[in-house]
Scaffold this motif. Structure first.
Motif, mmCIF file in Angstrom:
data_model
loop_
_atom_site.group_PDB
_atom_site.id
_atom_site.type_symbol
_atom_site.label_atom_id
_atom_site.label_comp_id
_atom_site.label_asym_id
_atom_site.label_seq_id
_atom_site.Cartn_x
_atom_site.Cartn_y
_atom_site.Cartn_z
ATOM 1 N N TYR A 126 -37.514 -51.138 29.226
ATOM 2 C CA TYR A 126 -38.273 -49.909 29.508
ATOM 3 C C TYR A 126 -38.877 -49.958 30.912
ATOM 4 O O TYR A 126 -38.790 -48.989 31.670
ATOM 5 N N PHE A 127 -39.481 -51.080 31.264
ATOM 6 C CA PHE A 127 -40.129 -51.170 32.569
ATOM 7 C C PHE A 127 -39.092 -51.171 33.694
ATOM 8 O O PHE A 127 -39.359 -50.625 34.770
ATOM 9 N N GLN A 128 -37.935 -51.773 33.458
ATOM 10 C CA GLN A 128 -36.893 -51.724 34.482
ATOM 11 C C GLN A 128 -36.363 -50.304 34.652
ATOM 12 O O GLN A 128 -36.105 -49.864 35.774
ATOM 13 N N PHE A 129 -36.190 -49.588 33.543
ATOM 14 C CA PHE A 129 -35.699 -48.207 33.626
ATOM 15 C C PHE A 129 -36.698 -47.319 34.362
ATOM 16 O O PHE A 129 -36.298 -46.432 35.134
ATOM 17 N N ARG A 130 -37.997 -47.540 34.122
ATOM 18 C CA ARG A 130 -39.039 -46.754 34.791
ATOM 19 C C ARG A 130 -39.382 -47.292 36.172
ATOM 20 O O ARG A 130 -40.253 -46.742 36.855
ATOM 21 N N ARG A 131 -38.726 -48.399 36.557
ATOM 22 C CA ARG A 131 -38.966 -49.037 37.852
ATOM 23 C C ARG A 131 -40.435 -49.420 38.007
ATOM 24 O O ARG A 131 -41.044 -49.245 39.077
ATOM 25 N N MET A 132 -40.975 -49.988 36.944
ATOM 26 C CA MET A 132 -42.346 -50.498 36.945
ATOM 27 C C MET A 132 -42.275 -52.015 37.051
ATOM 28 O O MET A 132 -41.537 -52.666 36.318
ATOM 29 N N ILE A 133 -43.027 -52.583 37.964
ATOM 30 C CA ILE A 133 -42.962 -54.007 38.255
ATOM 31 C C ILE A 133 -43.856 -54.769 37.282
ATOM 32 O O ILE A 133 -44.982 -54.368 37.001
#
Length: 299
Positions: A126-133
Motif C-alpha cells: 500500500y505504501f509503495q503504491f501511494r509512494r509513501m516512504i
C-alpha cells in the motif's frame, strides 16, 4: 437457446470450483486459528510477569528514565503498522490502514511529523503504491510471527526513540494492529508504545484479580533494573501485538471464506434455476415447432 444452456453450465461449474477452494481455505483457517490463540495464551504469563515487574519499579521509585519521561514538546511521531502478508481476509488490512491514516492525520493536525514502520506485505504494498516512504519494514512472518522479529522491531523503535531529533529521531511511538476480540470481531487498535505507559496486565489475558504488591528493595539500583526490564517489556508488548494480529487474521480469513462459500451456493442455486428455465423453454419451443409442422402437413 443451446448456447445459453452451455453458458449457464459453465457458470455453475465455475461456482462449484470456487466453492471447493473457499471451503478448503475456510477449514485451513479454522485449524490455524486454534494454534494462533494457543500462542497468544502461552505468551500471556511472561507478559504479565514483565508488566508487574516494570510496574513495581515505576511505581515504587521516582527515577527519571528516558523511556518513561514525557518530552516537553513532541515534534516527530512514529507509527508501527501491522498487517498481514496475504489477502483474502475481508477488511482485515484495510481497516488497519484506515486507522493508521486517521491517526497520522490527527498527529499532523497537532503539528507533528509522522514516520512509518511497516510490518506485513500488505502495508508495504500500500505504501509503495501511494509512494509513501517508510523508515523500515518487515515481511514474511505475519502468519506465524517469531520473538526474534519482535526483538528486531523493538530494537529499531527504541533506537529511533533514543536518537536525537536533529539526527532523525522520534519523540513518541504508536502501534496500530488488529486486536482479536472473537471469531466474528477483529477491532483495529492504536496504542502509544513510547513514552512508556505501563499497563496493569496483558490485554490478551483478560481481567486479572487485584493484588496487593509488597514493598520492594532493588538490587542493583532501580535505574539499572529499569534499564534491563524496559527493553524486554517493549519486546513483549510488540510480540503480543504480533500474535494478536496473526490470530485476528486467521479469524478474518475464516469469516471471509465462509461468506464466499455461501455466495457460491447462492450463485449455484440461481444459475441452476436459470438453466432449468432455459431448458424448459427450449423443450416448449421444440414441441411447438413439431405441432406446427404437423398442423401444416395435415392442412
Amino acid at each position: 437457446m443451446g448456447a445459453q444452456l452451455r453458458e449457464y453450465k459453465q457458470k455453475i461449474s465455475s461456482a462449484q470450483t470456487t466453492k471447493k477452494i473457499t471451503k478448503a481455505m475456510e477449514l485451513i483457517a479454522a485449524s490455524r486459528i486454534q494454534k494462533a490463540m494457543a500462542r497468544v495464551r502461552a505468551s500471556s504469563p511472561f507478559s504479565r510477569a514483565v508488566t508487574r515487574a516494570v510496574s513495581a519499579v515505576a511505581t515504587h521509585t521516582s527515577i527519571d528514565h528516558p523511556l518513561t519521561r514525557e518530552p516537553e514538546k513532541v515534534t516527530r511521531s512514529a507509527i508501527l503498522v501491522m498487517t498481514s502478508d496475504r489477502g483474502l481476509a475481508g477488511a482485515f488490512n484495510s481497516q488497519v490502514i484506515k486507522e493508521t491514516l486517521e491517526l497520522a492525520e490527527l498527529l499532523r493536525s497537532e503539528g507533528k511529523d509522522v514516520t512509518f514502520y511497516l510490518f506485513g506485505r500488505k502495508a508495504v504494498g500500500y505504501f509503495q503504491f501511494r509512494r509513501m516512504i517508510a523508515a523500515d519494514e518487515w515481511v514474511g512472518e505475519a502468519d506465524v510471527p517469531t520473538f526474534d522479529t519482535a526483538v528486531q522491531i523493538a530494537d529499531a523503535l527504541v533506537q529511533a526513540y533514543e536518537t536525537d531529533e536533529a539526527e532523525g529521531g522520534v519523540d513518541e511511538i504508536h502501534v496500530v494492529y488488529n486486536r482479536f476480540v472473537s471469531m466474528m470481531v477483529q477491532e483495529p487498535e492504536s496504542v502509544r508504545l513510547l513514552p512508556l505507559e505501563v499497563v496493569d496486565a496483558d490485554e490478551a489475558a483478560g481481567p486479572v484479580v487485584a493484588e496487593t504488591f509488597p514493598l520492594y528493595e532493588f538490587e542493583p539500583e532501580a535505574t539499572e533494573v529499569l534499564d534491563a526490564l524496559l527493553p524486554v517489556y517493549i519486546q513483549s508488548r510488540i510480540f503480543n501485538a504480533l500474535l494478536q494480529s496473526a490470530a485476528a487474521k486467521q479469524a478474518a480469513t475464516q469469516k471471509a471464506m465462509k461468506s464466499a462459500s455461501d455466495n457460491a451456493d447462492k450463485l449455484i442455486t440461481d444459475y441452476t434455476r436459470l438453466r432449468n428455465n432455459a431448458r424448459q423453454a427450449e423443450i416448449t419451443q421444440q414441441i411447438a415447432e413439431i405441432v406446427g409442422g404437423a398442423d401444416a402437413l395435415a392442412s
